[in-house]
Design an enzyme around this catalytic site. Structure first.
Site, PDB file in Angstrom:
ATOM      1  N   ARG A  18       0.807  -1.405  -0.030  1.00 17.64           N
ATOM      2  CA  ARG A  18       0.033   0.013   0.117  1.00 17.64           C
ATOM      3  C   ARG A  18       0.914   1.392  -0.187  1.00 17.64           C
ATOM      4  NH1 ARG A  18      -3.767  -0.925   4.961  1.00 17.64           N
ATOM      5  NH2 ARG A  18      -1.959  -1.800   5.559  1.00 17.64           N
ATOM      6  N   ASN A  36      -6.584  -2.993   2.047  1.00 17.64           N
ATOM      7  CA  ASN A  36      -6.392  -4.238   2.178  1.00 17.64           C
ATOM      8  C   ASN A  36      -7.800  -5.087   2.310  1.00 17.64           C
ATOM      9  OD1 ASN A  36      -3.641  -4.678   1.913  1.00 17.64           O
ATOM     10  ND2 ASN A  36      -3.503  -4.851   4.280  1.00 17.64           N
TER      11      ASN A  36
END
Length: 796
Positions: A18, A36
């Site tokens: 990320r 996520n």
């Protein structure tokens, strides 16, 4: 604005994925968010042009974090515009689990520099990590991979660690095990009674330095590592190594070693660039290396790997190990913390109980090990590193399935009896567990059932099918049959060597409809389709079905399972089959091994059992043939101390002989007038005993056996492949971990024009069996071979 929704699948959680997305979005001026969820990572983007979105996807593939693996990026237009003026990282969605778990990873260079820097707040901190390294599987309790779902939940982060954790530009952004000395796990030294020792016992040095001093003094330490405990001693101290063997009840099995760096390793072992790269990889596995025998090689304790030409060496896999080995100019023994045949310890209290009488001290910490993970083992074979044991650093990274398996139902394969692993199939991928061990040991069998429950919970996996080995008495098979009957699941019983063939096919991305291959499956033994024990097989087929087209001539297992443990029984059986015991006594009465067999108190009773067909099941096992030849040379003849010992020591002996002319190999006879074709080892015994009679060296005899078997396998395989018009020959089974056999046969087959496939990502031994079972069962389901009843028992 152009908007897209990107679904990224693969190993993309807990690896700094990320932050990488956030950085690329910032640099390209994109708006949106990333999060996520149970399927991996979800990205929503808006850009001024579609070209910018294409550029983002291209750079995401190219600049993927080191521990991440992108299996797919699925792009779709946004159904409605985003009302965003920047790019943000959002909280995880706790949806159904369809993503993988990243394996534990060795310490990265940045973290290693920090623990060595006296000015850094993590100086000498044994639990330093970031998104590029550190524990994963060993600490995880649930998915998605967030701190609350790990054993790090017990350690609230301090303000400084929180700041790192929340900063997308920091390499510790959302590093779930992030910690420092102020807020993270702590390390301490305990005495033989488990009493915690404080600094007064060792002066001004810390627990790691004190542990190092105790090792230098010849003591044995139990050390809690990442995924299990190790027993540790000085590899150069012969007395300490002998004491460890005696206490651990491990008489002969090799002991793994850990060295500070590659320069230390080079002092005791030959090291190629491929082997060095394998050692330095994030998995940091044990690598079997050829031991140096030249005059410059420094000696270690002789009992580290008796009868072997290799040493199993690894580099430090965590900050704790780096700090412990910092001042060591020679390796430390780093072996599993258990008594022989038990699973290694994972819990402090359990270790203190089970290792009493083995360890002199304990180096402990207060972070729980959620999942036991042993050390992986690799060996460089036929031009590439290949796994012998898939565990820490490798498992449970999912393996994408070959084409044709996408519609497989969720299923679970329960593996074999030895070197057990289990395998889940879902979403077009196989999740093969870490090495679990031998299920004939009760504690390991209990740990096996616990692992099954943990994997079901972690991956939210509810199988509709179970696949088991067709052997009637394997613990895993009996467990699966009971489970299937209780829950009404379809049960597929997979013949052992068919599973080996399917495993090597899947390991090489062979499509479901890729056509038939010829499989040369050589191992210890497995339950055959005819009710005998197989182990030296040529199988023609694919995932769906196989036909046994050739095999080694079977010989009796004198005393049943006892013959697996006592190689001399296999020699006696082979000699009885090859002309009769009286013939060998008449012709070679002056050969020591014949004299020893003649004087053995069990020789006459066993011959009587064989004559009456009692407790003497037939087996075509290649492994038992290796045992018989080893026994003829006096190698571990009376009793094996560990599985495969005789064959491993026979290979080591053959290696000492150097190059052997192909024409010098002992002969084997190929009987083609029968169906299946039979390869008979009987002709090798007369020249072998003649060599013994004439005083030939044991190494030359061992090499001649290997060369003769290699030549016979090449000739048999070539004739069969030509007869059945197949272009590909595959090699699987534990015998193909033998470097001489694998490289000799593969080279000969390639020279003859055949494509040769061998294992690349999963072991050739039974550690890869569950993958093959899963693919055979999936092929049956995808092909609709049987009616779709909820309860079905099928043998394939």
């Amino acid at each position: 604005m152009n908007g897209e929704r990107l679904r990224v699948r693969g190993l993309v959680q807990g690896v700094g994925f990320r932050p990488t997305v956030w950085r690329l979005a910032q640099e390209l001026g994109l708006c949106g968010d990333v999060r996520n969820d149970g399927e991996g990572v979800l990205i929503r983007l808006q850009a001024a042009t579609s070209e910018t979105l294409d550029q983002f996807c291209t750079r995401l593939q190219a600049e993927c974090p080191p521990l991440a693996r992108i299996d797919a990026i699925e792009r779709a237009p946004l159904t409605e515009p985003l009302h965003a003026t920047s790019f943000t990282i959002s909280a995880s969605d706790h949806s159904a689990i369809h993503t993988g778990i990243v394996a534990d990873a060795a310490t990265c260079p940045a973290c290693l520099a920090e623990i060595r820097d006296p000015r850094n707040r993590r100086y000498r901190y044994a639990f330093t990590n970031c998104t590029h390294c550190g524990p994963r599987l060993s600490i995880i309790n649930s998915l998605p991979y967030d701190r609350a779902g790990t054993s790090m939940a017990a350690f609230p982060m301090c303000a400084q660690c929180q700041a790192e954790y929340r900063d997308p530009a920091d390499r510790r952004f959302h590093a779930q095990p992030n910690a420092c000395p102020a807020c993270g796990p702590q390390l301490w030294l305990a005495d033989a009674s488990g009493q915690r020792l404080d600094s007064a016992h060792w002066g001004a040095v810390d627990a790691l330095a004190a542990a190092s001093q105790r090792l230098a003094a010849g003591q044995i330490l139990a050390i809690k590592g990442i995924g299990s405990f190790h027993l540790v001693c000085d590899a150069g101290n012969a007395a300490a190594v002998a004491t460890l063997r005696q206490r651990k009840q491990r008489e002969a099995k090799p002991l793994a070693l850990m060295a500070r760096d590659l320069d230390v390793i080079r002092r005791w072992a030959h090291l190629s660039e491929r082997e060095a790269a394998c050692l330095r990889s994030p998995a940091a596995p044990i690598v079997l290396l050829q031991r140096r025998t030249d005059a410059d090689a420094e000696s270690l304790a002789p009992a580290l790997a008796p009868g072997q030409s290799t040493l199993g060496l690894m580099l430090p896999s965590s900050p704790l190990h780096h700090l412990l080995l910092a001042d060591w100019e020679r390796p430390l023994v780093m072996t599993s913390a258990n008594r022989s045949n038990e699973p290694p310890c994972t819990d402090n209290a359990d270790a203190l109980r089970r290792l009493t009488g083995i360890a002199d001290l304990w180096l402990l910490h207060d972070r729980d090990i959620s999942n036991r993970v042993d050390d992986s083992v690799w060996r460089d074979l036929d031009g590439a590193p290949r796994p012998l044991r898939r565990a820490r650093g490798d498992a449970p990274a999912p393996l994408p399935l070959p084409s044709g398996f996408a519609t497989s139902p969720p299923l679970l394969a329960l593996g074999g009896e030895l070197k057990n692993t289990v395998c889940l199939l879902r979403d077009g991928a196989a999740i093969l567990s870490q090495h679990l061990g031998d299920l004939d040991d009760a504690p390991t069998a209990r740990a096996y059932r616990d692992t099954l429950a943990r994997y079901a919970q972690l991956f939210e996996h509810r199988p509709t099918m179970l696949a088991v080995d067709a052997h009637p008495d394997y613990h895993s098979s009996q467990f699966g049959r009971t489970w299937a009957a209780r829950d009404g699941l379809r049960l597929i019983e997979v013949q052992h060597h068919h599973a080996h063939l399917a495993s090597v096919l899947a390991d090489n991305d062979w499509p479901l409809d890729g056509g038939a291959v010829l499989g040369v499956i050589f191992d210890g033994l497995g339950w055959g389709a005819d009710g005998t024990f197989w182990g030296g097989e040529w199988l023609l087929g694919d995932y769906r079905q196989v036909e046994r087209v050739a095999h080694l001539r079977p010989a009796a297992l004198l005393g049943g399972a006892q013959a697996i443990r006592e190689p001399w029984r296999n020699l006696l059986a082979r000699l009885e089959d090859a002309g009769g015991w009286a013939h060998w006594c008449d012709c070679y009465s002056d050969v020591a091994v014949i004299q020893q067999l003649a004087a053995h108190p069990l020789t006459a009773p066993l011959r009587q059992l064989l004559a009456h067909g009692l407790n003497a099941p037939l087996s075509s096992s290649a492994g038992r043939l290796f045992d018989a030849v080893a026994a003829a040379l006096g190698i571990s003849a009376e009793r094996l101390q560990y599985e495969g010992q005789a064959a491993i020591e026979l290979e080591a002996l053959a290696t000492l002989a150097g190059e052997i002319n192909a024409a010098d190999g002992y002969p084997l006879a190929l009987a083609q007038a029968v169906d299946p074709v039979v390869l008979d080892p009987a002709p090798l015994w007369a020249p072998l005993f003649t060599d013994l009679q004439c005083g030939a060296t044991r190494s030359a005899i061992a090499a001649r056996f290997h060369r003769g078997l290699i030549r016979a396998v090449i000739q048999t395989s070539t004739q069969l492949a030509t007869r059945y018009a197949v272009k590909t020959i595959v090699l699987s089974g534990g015998v193909w971990q033998n470097r001489l056999m694998l490289e000799g046969v593969a080279a000969g087959l390639r020279q003859a024009g055949w494509q040769v496939l061998m294992h690349r990502r999963v072991p050739a031994n039974d550690g890869g069996l569950a993958l093959g079972q899963a693919c055979v069962a999936a092929a049956a389901a995808v092909s609709g071979d049987t009616a779709s009843r909820r309860t079905d028992r099928q043998i394939v």
